[in-house]
Design an enzyme around this catalytic site. Sequence first.
Site, PDB file in Angstrom:
ATOM      1  N   LYS A 155       0.847  -1.261   0.110  1.00 37.78           N
ATOM      2  CA  LYS A 155       0.309   0.168  -0.135  1.00 37.78           C
ATOM      3  C   LYS A 155       0.977   1.537  -0.080  1.00 37.78           C
ATOM      4  CE  LYS A 155      -4.581  -1.365   0.093  1.00 37.78           C
ATOM      5  NZ  LYS A 155      -5.971  -0.148  -0.416  1.00 37.78           N
TER       6      LYS A 155
ATOM      7  N   SER B 231       0.086  -9.546  -0.524  1.00 32.24           N
ATOM      8  CA  SER B 231       0.662  -7.926  -0.820  1.00 32.24           C
ATOM      9  C   SER B 231       0.551  -7.746   0.356  1.00 32.24           C
ATOM     10  CB  SER B 231      -1.252  -7.780  -0.778  1.00 32.24           C
ATOM     11  OG  SER B 231      -2.096  -8.456  -0.030  1.00 32.24           O
TER      12      SER B 231
END
Length: 400
Positions: free
Chosen positions: A49, A301
């Site tokens: 992110k 992720s």
Amino acid sequence: MLTLDKVFDASNVLKEVIRPTACIHAPKVNPDCDVYLKTENLQVTGSFKVRGAYYKISQLSDEEKSHGVIACSAGNHAQGVALAATKNGIKSIICLPDGAPISKVEATKGYGAEVCLVPGVYDDAYAKAIELRDANGYTFIHPFDDENVIAGQGTIGLEILSQVADADVIVVPVGGGGLISGVAFTVKQLKPSVRVYGVQAEGAPSMVNSLKDGKIECLESVHTIADGIKVKEPGEHTFEYCSKYVDGVVTVSDDEISSAILHLIEKQKLVSEGAGATPVAAVMFNKIPDIKGKKVVCLVSGGNIDVTILSRVIKRGLLKSGRSDTLTIQLEDRPGQLRDVSEIISKLGGNVVSVHHERASEDSDITDCLLRLVLETRNFDHIREIRQALTAAGFKIVNK
């Protein structure tokens, strides 16, 4: 408008802040294909992110920066925005769901942000962030439905193609869709033959439902251990990009996610949060079509899992993979019964980790008792072998 030039620009800007993450070989994930893991769980802030958040903030005007920034997040975007804002000398306020893991809340504060906990899930935090933006004039940094954010996430696509140049399939977690939009757009521009699949949790299939029905749909509720993809509704931009560039989106159960987390810890020595493990779960349990003999990259992720949740996830993973079993055996209440049961289990290589002995219920004979055992086992075949041996010896197993 999202362009390949913007993704390359983001890659250049991000060199000053992100950590290059490796694509590591992981053949044990699925023996039928050649698997690699893109280890964004080892990224700065523990998640991909930071890429989208930092690039978005780098593109703000001086006036937008002067107002301070606000964001909403399940936790990882929060840390990315907090880090990016602090590095740029900008005030940041982050709205998080009150159920966000404590580790993510504290990490967000540690990067310099002011945290506002909001009752509910991500979508409730989003509503609160918009309310505060309108009231105070903050600049809003959307976690996924923004083309600069998507461009930042697309830099992962560039890296994967440079690291595994002959990749056939890339598998990506999907919440709101920003990550897969960036990766799929970038990959399809540079190498259209590569298939890109998304993975959602069964308890939060917002993109799956939307793509199936050809329009953006909002779920009434979401429930999954994968808090990073616990999103009720995809974005307008992300729905458009997924419709155009993504080859399909599948779902995995929480038990399958738990098994993938356990596999990553045991076999790859990697800690992944639930969302990050979903691509691994999808490949482990053959949810992705036509990957036999193919080179597959799973995008792990993020790694920001709360340690208090981790122990419960590992327990679920052990159960799902046949590494643990609970036996309840009805016994006659006479000497030697526990010894006989233990001998059978020991000879077959089972390990007893918990023993609970109690008088039987009112439905059974007055001389009966119940023995409840928790075992460490190798796999489901091993469990069946132990249960069959106990039954053959005359013991009555009362749970399936």
